[in-house]
Design a protein around this motif. Structure first.
Motif, mmCIF file in Angstrom:
data_model
loop_
_atom_site.group_PDB
_atom_site.id
_atom_site.type_symbol
_atom_site.label_atom_id
_atom_site.label_comp_id
_atom_site.label_asym_id
_atom_site.label_seq_id
_atom_site.Cartn_x
_atom_site.Cartn_y
_atom_site.Cartn_z
ATOM 1 N N MET A 1 95.914 21.469 44.634
ATOM 2 C CA MET A 1 96.330 20.216 44.554
ATOM 3 C C MET A 1 95.231 18.967 45.084
ATOM 4 N N GLN A 2 95.209 17.958 44.331
ATOM 5 C CA GLN A 2 94.367 16.904 45.044
ATOM 6 C C GLN A 2 95.147 16.034 46.164
ATOM 7 N N VAL A 3 94.825 15.595 47.135
ATOM 8 C CA VAL A 3 95.150 14.718 48.184
ATOM 9 C C VAL A 3 94.486 13.244 47.840
ATOM 10 N N GLN A 4 95.537 12.317 47.855
ATOM 11 C CA GLN A 4 95.031 10.813 47.468
ATOM 12 C C GLN A 4 95.637 10.028 48.623
ATOM 13 N N ARG A 5 95.218 8.921 48.842
ATOM 14 C CA ARG A 5 95.660 8.068 49.800
ATOM 15 C C ARG A 5 95.852 6.571 48.845
ATOM 16 N N VAL A 6 97.183 6.185 48.704
ATOM 17 C CA VAL A 6 97.437 4.917 48.209
ATOM 18 C C VAL A 6 97.999 3.972 49.044
ATOM 19 N N SER A 7 97.577 2.802 48.559
ATOM 20 C CA SER A 7 98.185 1.298 49.339
ATOM 21 C C SER A 7 99.084 0.529 48.617
ATOM 22 N N PRO A 8 100.239 0.441 49.126
ATOM 23 C CA PRO A 8 101.134 -0.498 48.609
ATOM 24 C C PRO A 8 100.370 -1.874 48.252
ATOM 25 N N GLY A 9 100.784 -2.838 47.342
ATOM 26 C CA GLY A 9 100.115 -4.158 46.919
ATOM 27 C C GLY A 9 98.939 -3.889 46.102
ATOM 28 N N ARG A 10 98.314 -2.519 45.748
ATOM 29 C CA ARG A 10 97.019 -2.626 45.016
ATOM 30 C C ARG A 10 97.756 -1.724 43.690
ATOM 31 N N ARG A 11 96.827 -1.977 42.588
ATOM 32 C CA ARG A 11 96.967 -1.442 41.420
ATOM 33 C C ARG A 11 96.673 0.153 41.345
ATOM 34 N N LEU A 12 97.547 1.043 40.859
ATOM 35 C CA LEU A 12 97.267 2.466 40.864
ATOM 36 C C LEU A 12 96.840 2.932 39.497
ATOM 37 N N PRO A 13 96.091 4.095 39.587
ATOM 38 C CA PRO A 13 95.649 4.804 38.245
ATOM 39 C C PRO A 13 96.872 5.391 37.535
ATOM 40 N N ALA A 14 96.969 5.712 36.340
ATOM 41 C CA ALA A 14 97.865 6.206 35.702
ATOM 42 C C ALA A 14 97.971 7.714 36.027
ATOM 43 N N ARG A 15 97.100 8.320 36.435
ATOM 44 C CA ARG A 15 96.710 9.720 36.521
ATOM 45 C C ARG A 15 97.472 10.067 37.842
ATOM 46 N N LEU A 16 97.924 9.116 38.544
ATOM 47 C CA LEU A 16 99.126 9.288 39.811
ATOM 48 C C LEU A 16 100.453 9.499 39.380
ATOM 49 N N ALA A 49 104.675 -4.432 45.375
ATOM 50 C CA ALA A 49 104.949 -4.310 46.619
ATOM 51 C C ALA A 49 103.969 -5.144 47.639
ATOM 52 N N ASP A 50 104.830 -5.664 48.700
ATOM 53 C CA ASP A 50 103.935 -6.272 49.639
ATOM 54 C C ASP A 50 102.854 -5.291 50.247
ATOM 55 N N PRO A 51 101.769 -5.769 50.519
ATOM 56 C CA PRO A 51 100.583 -4.746 51.014
ATOM 57 C C PRO A 51 101.296 -4.270 52.420
ATOM 58 N N GLY A 52 100.694 -2.912 52.566
ATOM 59 C CA GLY A 52 101.306 -1.917 53.826
ATOM 60 C C GLY A 52 100.112 -0.929 53.853
ATOM 61 N N ASP A 53 100.581 -0.110 54.838
ATOM 62 C CA ASP A 53 99.742 0.837 55.093
ATOM 63 C C ASP A 53 99.641 1.916 54.270
ATOM 64 N N PRO A 54 98.312 2.723 53.839
ATOM 65 C CA PRO A 54 98.210 3.545 53.253
ATOM 66 C C PRO A 54 99.058 4.787 53.268
ATOM 67 N N VAL A 55 99.533 5.273 52.273
ATOM 68 C CA VAL A 55 100.411 6.771 52.501
ATOM 69 C C VAL A 55 99.732 7.933 51.449
ATOM 70 N N THR A 56 100.038 8.932 51.907
ATOM 71 C CA THR A 56 99.486 10.140 51.027
ATOM 72 C C THR A 56 100.147 10.647 50.278
ATOM 73 N N VAL A 57 99.808 10.897 49.029
ATOM 74 C CA VAL A 57 100.494 11.409 47.822
ATOM 75 C C VAL A 57 99.631 12.834 47.349
ATOM 76 N N LEU A 58 100.455 13.677 46.858
ATOM 77 C CA LEU A 58 99.968 14.857 46.333
ATOM 78 C C LEU A 58 99.681 15.048 44.772
ATOM 79 N N VAL A 59 98.606 15.360 44.169
ATOM 80 C CA VAL A 59 98.589 15.342 42.834
ATOM 81 C C VAL A 59 98.401 16.685 42.331
ATOM 82 N N PRO A 60 99.456 16.994 41.668
ATOM 83 C CA PRO A 60 99.514 18.757 41.286
ATOM 84 C C PRO A 60 98.666 19.134 40.113
ATOM 85 N N GLU A 61 98.046 20.105 40.320
ATOM 86 C CA GLU A 61 97.129 20.869 39.359
ATOM 87 C C GLU A 61 97.654 22.079 38.589
#
Length: 347
Positions: A1-16, A49-61
């Motif tokens: 798996m890949q570990v990513q940090r994402v932040s609310p309020g920012r555009r996110l790539p479709a690969r997520l 969404a309103d900007p907020g603290d980053p959160v961790t997501v797991l990207v399956p392989e």
């Protein structure tokens, strides 16, 4: 798996799309639970969404399963006959009894499966009497993503042998005969009959006949032959009044004369250790101890359900009673409903 940090309020790539949240999150007033698989709509909602603290997501392989898929796959291998499923709920699939019966668990293989990190299978007690709808086992996978190969290894172990890891054997309506030697006094007969009918009828079977005979080899043999040498032999015969430590007791002589064999004299459980088990052809013969014939909960109340759910009168069936064979009041939950209010020792 890949570990990513994402932040609310920012555009996110479709690969997520398909990535998995690792903690609970509130987005625009809506609560998202950890383990949620993010959709394209979810990514858009996060970006808006309103900007907020980053959160961790797991990207399956490739070769990885989401926790819910993994639990469903493992539960399908674990669950045998007599079970229905509920869930998944947060990667947990519950197994419920489909009918009244006896829970069976391959305990040694259950332990082997639970050595496989991160698979989890937990159950009620092997041999426990259960009612329809009772929760008897659960299957869970701890992390949000797990290798499919790990789940498949557990599934192979769960499905090893002639039975899956967990199953419920439903009670089979059976025809039962009762043979009582006259050493059971007439003043106790009514109490005895009430007790023994409660046991048999409480497990879905029927007492067809109760015979009282003299304490004489010929009389006992004739009565027992009437139960087992008929065109439709009884499935089970209960006896009372036999001296379990006397090899020349008329019950034992009758069993030998009718071509049967004594399977076990005494069982590894207390109270009720003086039970004995025999068979003549396809008929099981169970010798009740005095206390088991009346008002106490004994090993008979764990052995009877097994016999009336299709287990054979064998050494293997008796041997299972040893684990958990100290039948104190704290063990009443394992008994049939009729026995849970009966007297039992404190220790």
């Amino acid at each position: 798996m890949q570990v990513q940090r994402v932040s609310p309020g920012r555009r996110l790539p479709a690969r997520l799309v398909g990535s998995v949240l690792t903690r609970d999150l509130t987005v625009s007033g809506s609560r998202w639970s950890k383990g949620r698989r993010l959709t394209s709509d979810d990514l858009a909602a996060l970006a808006a969404a309103d900007p907020g603290d980053p959160v961790t997501v797991l990207v399956p392989e490739a070769g990885e399963l989401h926790e819910d898929e993994a639990a469903i796959r493992l539960a399908a291998a674990v669950a045998g006959l007599g079970l229905t499923t509920r869930g998944p709920n947060q990667s947990r699939v519950d197994l419920l009894a489909e009918a009244d019966g006896v829970l069976n668990v391959r305990v040694a293989d259950l332990e082997r499966l639970n050595r496989i990190d991160p698979l989890e299978v937990f159950t009620a007690f092997d041999g426990q009497v259960v009612a329809r709808g009772d929760l008897v086992a659960s299957v869970k996978v701890a992390p949000h993503l797990v290798d499919a190969a790990t789940v498949d290894a557990g599934a192979r172990l769960a499905g090893f042998g002639s039975h899956p890891l967990v199953w419920v054997a439903p009670f089979i309506p059976s025809r039962v005969g009762v043979l009582v030697k006259e050493s059971v006094r007439s003043t106790a007969r009514a109490r005895f009959e009430t007790s023994v009918r409660a046991k048999i009828e409480g497990l879905g079977s029927t007492i067809v006949a109760i015979e009282y005979v003299e304490d004489d080899p010929d009389a006992v043999e004739q009565a027992m032959a009437g139960f087992v040498r008929r065109p439709d032999p009884f499935d089970l015969v209960l006896t009372a009044g036999a001296a379990s430590t006397d090899p020349l007791d008329p019950c034992f002589l009758a069993i030998t004369a009718l071509g049967g064999r004594l399977v076990r004299r005494g069982v590894p459980a207390h109270p009720g250790s003086m039970l004995w088990l025999a068979r003549i052809g396809g008929t099981a013969i169970l010798g009740l101890p005095t206390c088991g014939a009346y008002s106490k909960a004994t090993a008979a109340d764990l052995l009877l359900p097994r016999l009336l759910s299709g287990e054979g009168a064998s050494e293997k069936t008796v041997a299972k009673l040893g684990h958990g064979g100290i039948l104190t009041r704290s063990q009443r939950f394992r008994f049939p409903a009729y026995a849970r209010e009966l007297d039992a020792p404190d220790g």
